[in-house]
Design an enzyme around this catalytic site. Structure first.
Site, short mmCIF file in Angstrom:
data_model
loop_
_atom_site.label_atom_id
_atom_site.label_comp_id
_atom_site.label_asym_id
_atom_site.label_seq_id
_atom_site.Cartn_x
_atom_site.Cartn_y
_atom_site.Cartn_z
N LYS A 1 0.88 -1.27 -0.06
CA LYS A 1 -0.05 0.02 -0.14
C LYS A 1 0.72 1.22 -0.04
O LYS A 1 2.11 1.06 0.10
CB LYS A 1 -1.06 0.06 1.20
N ARG B 1 -10.61 0.13 14.92
CA ARG B 1 -10.48 0.87 13.65
C ARG B 1 -11.12 0.16 12.64
O ARG B 1 -11.97 1.12 12.15
CB ARG B 1 -8.86 0.68 13.40
N TYR C 1 15.91 30.40 8.30
CA TYR C 1 14.53 31.11 8.95
C TYR C 1 14.46 31.03 10.45
O TYR C 1 15.16 30.05 11.11
CB TYR C 1 13.45 30.33 8.53
#
Length: 344
Positions: A30, A125, A239
């Site tokens: 998958k 699930r 940053y």
């Protein structure tokens, strides 16, 4: 990204050996083969004799069937979703039915079409709960299911009590039935023969990830150095200026960032490698670029490695505060993937 398909096959063979002689070993491919290319992975594993593959949703089966041709089984964990009927039929895929609603949809839309059933043994699930299964099991068995499966929630923690609880629940729901059974993915295989049943379905272990700590590494991820620069003490990098040079420092900027699945949470924690020499990330990981402190190198190479023999995918995940699964499946489309092993 260098992908060793022979290593995938070797990992499958090792897990197949652990699964025992009377247990079929399938393969979970998958999420595009955990980010490595489902078609290429499937073809290589088919050369090893793999005859059953698992995908998450029906759409993922398109590339797999195209790669494999007719014959090998492709099972769909999400079952028979609304709108899947034509695809399941055309590609001869096997949905793992998760609910009474899916069971009804499948038997009405595709009577006689191969299917499996997923049971919920405590993960909460996917799958039919015990009461649901008791209500429909006679009907299901009359329709001749190909496989009954469940999934372990804590298999990567061998001592977790839920493993034994789920095993007992699976046995209560399926003992005495004349149907092939499957409970274990990679972690379940490592729990031992009591968890193996008729079929195991390794996933992350095929691709070099934990909990299969003896896996052969599958990928090497090398990031090209775009530019180097020398900093004076007090100069900053990136940053928010989170890295401040405290001495003369050489910085290499490499091409790659969180748009490529190299998570921002590695900022100030992760490292890249020049051979076996660690080079710490300097400042923030940005969308497309990572700055690396290479002051201690005699010569800056053209590439620095972030996944390599010195640092596996789970090591990278540890620096990012996540798991190897997320790193593998997040690796983006901008990498130039080079395959070795298997047929073209």
């Amino acid at each position: 990204m260098h992908i060793d398909l022979d290593a995938v096959a070797a990992n499958w063979a090792a897990l197949d050996q652990l699964s025992g002689p009377n247990t079929q070993t399938a393969a979970v491919i998958k999420a595009d083969g955990y980010g490595l290319g489902a078609g290429r992975v499937a073809r290589r594993l088919a050369e090893n004799g793999v005859r059953r593959f698992f995908v998450a949703v029906a759409e993922e089966g398109i590339a797999v069937r195209e790669a494999l041709g007719p014959g090998p089984a492709i099972c769909v964990f999400s079952g028979h979703m609304d709108g899947d009927t034509e695809l399941l039929d055309q590609l001869a895929m096997t949905p793992m039915l998760n609910s009474i609603e899916q069971l009804t949809r499948h038997l009405e839309a595709l009577p006689g079409h191969r299917f499996g059933v997923q049971l919920d043994t405590g993960m909460n699930r996917l799958g039919m709960e015990p009461a649901e299964w008791a209500a429909v099991s006679d009907l299901v068995l009359q329709a001749n299911p190909d496989l009954i499966m469940s999934h372990l929630a804590c298999a990567d923690e061998p001592d977790h009590p839920q493993n034994a609880e789920q095993l007992a629940a699976f046995r209560r729901m399926t003992d005495g039935l004349n149907v092939r059974r499957s409970l274990s993915a990679t972690g379940g295989i490592l729990l031992g023969k009591d968890y193996h049943f008729d079929l195991t379905r390794p996933g992350v272990g095929l691709y070099g990830g934990e909990p299969f700590v003896n896996a052969t590494p599958v990928i090497r991820l090398s990031l090209p150095v775009v530019q180097t620069r020398d900093l004076e003490p007090g100069e900053t990098v990136g940053y928010s200026a989170t890295f401040v040079a405290d001495k003369p420092t050489r910085i290499a900027t490499v091409s790659g960032g969180y748009a490529d699945g190299l998570l921002r949470s590695q900022s100030g924690k992760g490292q890249l490698f020049a051979g076996d020499i660690a080079c710490p990330i300097a400042g923030r990981v940005s969308m497309d670029l990572i700055s690396v402190d290479v002051t201690h190198l005699n010569e800056v190479p053209d590439y620095l490695d972030i996944v390599c023999p010195a640092q596996g995918v789970d090591d990278v995940a540890g620096h990012a505060g996540t798991i190897g699964y997320e790193i593998l499946t997040s690796l983006g489309a901008r990498y130039d993937r080079t395959y070795v092993g298997g047929k073209a």
